[in-house]
Design a protein around this motif. Sequence first.
Motif, mmCIF file in Angstrom:
data_model
loop_
_atom_site.group_PDB
_atom_site.id
_atom_site.type_symbol
_atom_site.label_atom_id
_atom_site.label_comp_id
_atom_site.label_asym_id
_atom_site.label_seq_id
_atom_site.Cartn_x
_atom_site.Cartn_y
_atom_site.Cartn_z
ATOM 1 N N ALA A 183 -5.423 -2.647 -2.045
ATOM 2 C CA ALA A 183 -7.085 -3.187 -1.629
ATOM 3 C C ALA A 183 -8.371 -2.794 -2.673
ATOM 4 C CB ALA A 183 -7.179 -2.384 -0.824
ATOM 5 N N ASP A 184 -9.287 -3.309 -2.884
ATOM 6 C CA ASP A 184 -10.364 -3.211 -3.995
ATOM 7 C C ASP A 184 -11.167 -1.819 -4.464
ATOM 8 O OD1 ASP A 184 -11.166 -4.166 -6.420
ATOM 9 O OD2 ASP A 184 -12.862 -4.521 -5.321
ATOM 10 N N SER A 185 -11.489 -0.937 -2.947
ATOM 11 C CA SER A 185 -11.887 -0.484 -2.578
ATOM 12 C C SER A 185 -11.541 0.966 -2.219
ATOM 13 C CB SER A 185 -13.626 -0.399 -1.576
ATOM 14 O OG SER A 185 -12.368 -0.597 -0.660
ATOM 15 N N ALA A 186 -9.871 0.975 -2.600
ATOM 16 C CA ALA A 186 -9.375 2.106 -2.309
ATOM 17 C C ALA A 186 -8.170 3.168 -3.477
ATOM 18 C CB ALA A 186 -7.852 1.719 -1.436
ATOM 19 N N SER A 187 -7.623 3.812 -3.594
ATOM 20 C CA SER A 187 -7.270 4.623 -4.735
ATOM 21 C C SER A 187 -5.765 5.521 -4.065
ATOM 22 C CB SER A 187 -8.269 4.811 -5.548
ATOM 23 O OG SER A 187 -8.774 6.458 -4.816
ATOM 24 N N VAL A 188 -5.303 5.718 -5.230
ATOM 25 C CA VAL A 188 -3.944 6.918 -5.030
ATOM 26 C C VAL A 188 -4.641 8.057 -5.988
ATOM 27 C CG1 VAL A 188 -2.270 7.553 -5.417
ATOM 28 C CG2 VAL A 188 -2.585 5.589 -5.292
ATOM 29 N N LEU A 189 -4.961 9.155 -4.941
ATOM 30 C CA LEU A 189 -5.894 10.192 -5.416
ATOM 31 C C LEU A 189 -4.266 10.872 -5.517
ATOM 32 C CD1 LEU A 189 -7.623 12.425 -6.400
ATOM 33 C CD2 LEU A 189 -7.834 12.959 -3.375
ATOM 34 N N LEU A 190 -3.992 11.224 -6.992
ATOM 35 C CA LEU A 190 -2.816 12.362 -7.367
ATOM 36 C C LEU A 190 -3.951 14.388 -7.568
ATOM 37 C CD1 LEU A 190 -1.798 9.927 -9.896
ATOM 38 C CD2 LEU A 190 -0.693 10.348 -7.804
ATOM 39 N N ILE A 191 -3.251 14.614 -7.097
ATOM 40 C CA ILE A 191 -3.331 16.793 -6.963
ATOM 41 C C ILE A 191 -2.508 17.364 -7.221
ATOM 42 C CG2 ILE A 191 -4.588 18.414 -5.127
ATOM 43 C CD1 ILE A 191 -6.359 15.880 -4.626
ATOM 44 N N ASP A 208 0.796 -1.156 0.117
ATOM 45 C CA ASP A 208 -0.048 0.178 -0.231
ATOM 46 C C ASP A 208 0.865 1.021 -0.062
ATOM 47 O OD1 ASP A 208 -2.584 1.284 0.145
ATOM 48 O OD2 ASP A 208 -2.152 2.036 2.074
ATOM 49 N N SER A 209 1.811 1.259 1.025
ATOM 50 C CA SER A 209 2.832 2.112 0.538
ATOM 51 C C SER A 209 3.760 2.408 -0.294
ATOM 52 C CB SER A 209 3.695 1.809 2.195
ATOM 53 O OG SER A 209 3.154 2.342 3.290
ATOM 54 N N TRP A 210 4.480 1.312 -1.079
ATOM 55 C CA TRP A 210 4.998 1.097 -2.134
ATOM 56 C C TRP A 210 4.686 1.663 -3.371
ATOM 57 C CZ3 TRP A 210 3.967 -1.599 -5.947
ATOM 58 C CH2 TRP A 210 5.736 -0.672 -7.617
ATOM 59 N N GLN A 211 3.386 1.970 -4.410
ATOM 60 C CA GLN A 211 2.905 1.927 -4.884
ATOM 61 C C GLN A 211 2.325 3.444 -4.815
ATOM 62 O OE1 GLN A 211 -1.639 1.445 -5.156
ATOM 63 N NE2 GLN A 211 -1.252 1.676 -2.733
#
Length: 225
Positions: free
Chosen positions: A208-216, A69-72
């Motif tokens: 995680a299936d319901s999670a995402s990385v948000l880029l702003i 999760d952190s590595w991504q």
Amino acid sequence: MRLSSPSSDKFGGFDSPMTEGQFAELTNVSRGTMSDYIAWQQLLLRWNKRINLVAPKSLADFWRRHALDSWQICQFLPEKAANIVDFGSGAGFPAISAAIQCKNIGQGRVLMIESAGKKASFLKQVIRDLGLPADVSSDRIEKIAPLGADVITARAFAPLDRLLEYAAPHSHAATEFILLKGETVEQEIETARDRWTFDYKTVKSVSADSASVLLISNVKTVAPT
């Protein structure tokens, strides 16, 4: 390299614990980087017996829930980012991964902001043992002098609207945000739009299936009408 979600068949699905070997295969990190992740895990296991850094049951799936999760976020760190700031670092997710990446490429430094004293002490131990280009501040974010961050990262720190408010004194026109978010991300974006304008992209999480990385990026306050 940017990855799509891992195969459920190959890696056991999101509900199954990931092994150390599966993490290494999926991320293709160097041997030295893998050694740093293993050392981080061992320190976490040892410290968590004395202080509550993370929920004990989550440690059984360290390699997916915490390491992967952190590595991504490392896939999205700008190559020239010199000043990376992580809000609410806790046990180092995702700050330690960012610092390991900076060590690996020889570029950048991470400031981990964690007001809980015992968690800050843990972060300092990891930084020392792994020789990471990082520092820890145990002050509350509201009391820290402007940081001029090139990148701001966070996991489970605050809803987006509040996070952008905390970040405003510490960011500049080119600051990029890399945020690990859960299933409420679209609602958070909509709420934040009342006070802020920004460009954004959501990328499906690999952990995680319901999670995402948000880029702003390009964050500005909404002009009064």
